[in-house]
Design an enzyme around this catalytic site. Structure first.
Site, mmCIF file in Angstrom:
data_model
loop_
_atom_site.group_PDB
_atom_site.id
_atom_site.type_symbol
_atom_site.label_atom_id
_atom_site.label_comp_id
_atom_site.label_asym_id
_atom_site.label_seq_id
_atom_site.Cartn_x
_atom_site.Cartn_y
_atom_site.Cartn_z
ATOM 1 N N GLY A 49 38.344 42.473 42.886
ATOM 2 C CA GLY A 49 38.616 41.316 42.696
ATOM 3 C C GLY A 49 39.911 41.048 41.670
ATOM 4 N N GLN A 54 44.831 36.983 35.346
ATOM 5 C CA GLN A 54 45.324 38.139 34.944
ATOM 6 C C GLN A 54 46.759 38.237 35.802
ATOM 7 O OE1 GLN A 54 41.894 40.138 37.102
ATOM 8 N NE2 GLN A 54 42.204 41.697 36.168
ATOM 9 N N CYS A 95 38.739 47.389 35.327
ATOM 10 C CA CYS A 95 39.297 46.551 35.542
ATOM 11 C C CYS A 95 40.776 46.584 35.526
ATOM 12 C CB CYS A 95 39.356 45.581 34.196
ATOM 13 S SG CYS A 95 40.228 43.970 34.098
ATOM 14 N N LEU A 96 41.658 45.824 36.457
ATOM 15 C CA LEU A 96 42.972 46.136 36.780
ATOM 16 C C LEU A 96 43.781 45.838 35.515
ATOM 17 C CD1 LEU A 96 43.435 44.850 40.317
ATOM 18 C CD2 LEU A 96 43.065 47.022 39.595
ATOM 19 N N HIS A 138 32.420 39.254 36.471
ATOM 20 C CA HIS A 138 33.573 39.778 35.812
ATOM 21 C C HIS A 138 34.867 38.848 36.135
ATOM 22 C CE1 HIS A 138 36.146 43.494 35.243
ATOM 23 N NE2 HIS A 138 36.913 42.370 35.610
ATOM 24 N N GLU A 139 35.025 38.274 37.057
ATOM 25 C CA GLU A 139 36.159 37.300 37.432
ATOM 26 C C GLU A 139 36.251 35.902 36.786
ATOM 27 O OE1 GLU A 139 38.469 38.950 38.353
ATOM 28 O OE2 GLU A 139 37.374 40.468 39.534
ATOM 29 N N HIS A 142 36.944 36.295 33.267
ATOM 30 C CA HIS A 142 38.686 36.383 33.054
ATOM 31 C C HIS A 142 38.996 34.983 32.939
ATOM 32 C CE1 HIS A 142 40.146 40.278 33.579
ATOM 33 N NE2 HIS A 142 39.314 40.884 34.486
#
Ligand code: GNR
Ligand code: NI
Length: 177
Positions: A49, A54, A95-96, A138-139, A142
């Site tokens: 994702g 981000q 997480c990226l 999670h997204e 963000h």
């Protein structure tokens, strides 16, 4: 198509709350192009994702692909959770924007969510469990300026911050030479 740089924790820009996308003045080409670049960036980094936050774009759009063969991309505009189960599940997340850190996070195990589908040109509603449910939560976090690290103890947050800042200083030094 192009790869976009991903903001790294504890970058303060990850704290920005993203703006709702105006569907009455919807620039489909802009968001289609943005979503394709986000998907390319996500696949390149082996993520499941990516939220616009981000890549320092503060509009409510996320991309997700939780399929086995990474061939089922989803583009979600203005995603919203309508219902979240009281039942929680606790599993490791990554997480990226927080590379190399994997920690258990408690999330609702089942959710009902809706979003504007850019291909169907309509708002769709879906149920999810498993990885998709975790990923959507999670997204959307963000988009609200929240990172999974925020759920951990102050002690762990401090350690993760120091570790990543140290890595970022080293990488910067290396890039200059
Ligand atoms: O690639 C990712 N894996 C993942 C695993 C468990 C729960 C959430 C995620 S999302 C993450 C990619 C990412 O950072 N998205 O914002
Ligand atoms: Ni993330």
């Amino acid at each position: 198509m192009s790869l976009l740089p991903i903001l790294q924790y504890p970058d303060e820009r990850l704290r920005t709350v993203a703006k709702e996308i105006d569907l009455d003045n919807f620039d489909k080409n802009y968001f289609q192009n943005l979503a394709e670049n986000m998907l390319e960036t996500m696949y390149h980094s082996k993520g499941v994702g990516l939220a616009a936050t981000q890549i320092n774009v503060h509009q409510r759009i996320i991309v997700i692909d939780v399929s086995e063969n990474a061939n089922e991309p989803m583009i979600l505009i203005n995603p919203k959770i309508l219902e979240a189960s009281a039942e929680q599940c606790k599993e490791a997340e990554g997480c990226l924007s927080v590379p190399g850190i994997y920690e258990n996070v408690e999330r609702s195990s089942k959710i009902t969510f809706e979003y504007y589908d850019i291909n169907k040109n309509e708002i769709v509603q879906k149920n999810a469990d498993g990885l998709l449910a975790k990923c959507v939560q999670h997204e959307i976090d963000h988009l609200n300026g929240k990172v999974f690290v925020d759920y951990l103890s102050q002690l762990k947050q401090g350690r993760i911050k120091s570790k990543l800042q140290k890595e970022q200083r080293l990488a910067e030094k290396h890039n200059k030479k």
